[in-house]
Design a protein around this motif. Structure first.
Motif, mmCIF file in Angstrom:
data_model
loop_
_atom_site.group_PDB
_atom_site.id
_atom_site.type_symbol
_atom_site.label_atom_id
_atom_site.label_comp_id
_atom_site.label_asym_id
_atom_site.label_seq_id
_atom_site.Cartn_x
_atom_site.Cartn_y
_atom_site.Cartn_z
ATOM 1 N N VAL A 142 28.052 14.709 -4.058
ATOM 2 C CA VAL A 142 27.738 16.039 -4.563
ATOM 3 C C VAL A 142 29.016 16.610 -5.166
ATOM 4 N N VAL A 143 28.919 17.055 -6.415
ATOM 5 C CA VAL A 143 30.086 17.576 -7.124
ATOM 6 C C VAL A 143 30.266 19.050 -6.778
ATOM 7 N N VAL A 144 31.483 19.417 -6.396
ATOM 8 C CA VAL A 144 31.827 20.823 -6.187
ATOM 9 C C VAL A 144 32.994 21.160 -7.105
ATOM 10 N N VAL A 145 32.748 22.080 -8.031
ATOM 11 C CA VAL A 145 33.788 22.595 -8.922
ATOM 12 C C VAL A 145 34.284 23.905 -8.318
ATOM 13 N N PHE A 146 35.605 24.025 -8.142
ATOM 14 C CA PHE A 146 36.125 25.252 -7.528
ATOM 15 C C PHE A 146 37.404 25.690 -8.224
#
Length: 344
Positions: A248-252
């Motif tokens: 799961v990609v998390v952009v922060f």
């Protein structure tokens, strides 16, 4: 100057009163002094507005070697060394790489991984040297709450975070299988000048943060992440496509949107909300920014009465979920807010 434009003096006075007061007495004294000092202000005003940031100026003076004394000594040094200070302000940007911010991101990172049933692929926008890309390698001490540590231990002192509200604190650290970042000027944890610049950005009374930075950069050097040089709006979608499909990609990002104009923020927010809504693959967006940076965000525009104005707002896919200390020192979880379309 347009009537609504903030003067350099006002920027420094606000920084002293809101950001530094009670957190860095020396920066409070220095910035209060600058706000009334025509000689310093006239020099700062020769720079473009985006180069007159208090943190950039203070970091540049520290990088050049300003003594940690009273305002008189600070003023004398800056006037004598102005060409060198100016050169740093023109060539560097504020790229505080504060690993402590992982403490306020971790509850959401763990929840997202658990809910999606997948390990994490992390992408940090404004990654600096990449220290915030290793939340699974640090230890945490929440008060009240659990103490968490990687199975192999951590060379970084525990990240301490004061908690209020019903924050979803995890029982264990999430698994991260891929990490990448975007920055206009990525810093190299192996480069002595880059490390010295990062140390200059740490506020003078915060010796514990300097210790934490050095340890976190050791983690980065041992396992360098992918850092892409360039504009976030140009590179974010290609980088999301490069992430492993089984994650799961998390952009922060933390303290990044202030460096974009409104059109750039609108474009980035539109891209991220579109990616989060596209269920062909799971993508989540975590924003950790000052509330004055946000437009039309429910619960984020004004601080609670009696609360520090300098707190940040943590959002998940455009929804405000917590107010936080800007360096990750506290997290105050917000009550559930109604779902309202966001006007960026």
């Amino acid at each position: 100057m347009a009537p609504t434009e903030t003067t350099t003096a006002e920027r420094f006075r606000r920084f002293a009163e809101v950001e530094a007061r009670g957190y860095s007495p020396l920066y409070d004294e220095w910035c209060t002094g600058v706000s009334d000092d025509d000689d310093i202000l006239s020099r700062l005003d020769t720079l473009p507005p985006h180069r007159r940031q208090p943190v950039l100026f203070l970091g540049a003076a520290r990088f050049v070697g300003v003594p940690l004394g009273d305002y008189s000594a600070f003023r004398s040094f800056v006037l004598a060394e102005w060409p060198s200070v100016r050169a740093v302000m023109e060539s560097r940007t504020t790229q505080t790489n504060e690993a402590g911010r992982c403490a306020v991101l971790l509850p959401l990172l763990a929840s997202i991984s658990a809910e999606e049933g997948r390990p994490l692929a992390l992408i940090e926008v404004g990654a600096s040297a990449g220290a915030c890309l290793f939340p699974d390698r640090y230890a945490y001490a929440y008060t009240p709450g659990p103490v968490l540590e990687p199975a192999s231990g951590s060379p970084v002192p525990p990240l301490e975070c004061a908690v209020s509200g019903d924050a979803p604190l995890p029982a264990r650290l999430p698994e991260v299988i891929w990490r990448a970042g975007i920055d206009l000027n990525p810093l190299d944890a192996r480069n002595e000048d880059d490390v010295r610049w990062l140390e200059a950005l740490i506020w003078p009374e915060h010796a514990f943060r300097a210790e934490r930075l050095r340890a976190a950069l050791g983690v980065v050097r041992a396992d360098p992440p992918l850092l892409v040089r360039g504009d976030l709006n140009e590179h974010i979608e290609p980088l999301v496509r490069r992430a492993p499909r089984d994650a799961v990609v998390v952009v922060f990002h933390s303290a990044v949107l202030a460096y974009l104009d409104q059109a750039g923020r609108n474009r980035f927010a539109g891209t991220m909300l579109g990616l989060a809504a596209d269920r062909t693959r799971p993508v989540h967006w975590l924003s950790h920014e000052g509330h004055r940076t946000l437009t039309g965000v429910p619960g984020a525009m004004q601080p609670v009465p009696g609360e520090r104005d300098g707190l940040f707002v943590l959002q998940h896919n455009g929804r405000s979920v917590a107010r936080t200390g800007p360096h990750g020192q506290s997290i105050a979880w917000l009550p559930a807010l109604p779902s309202v379309p966001i006007a960026w």
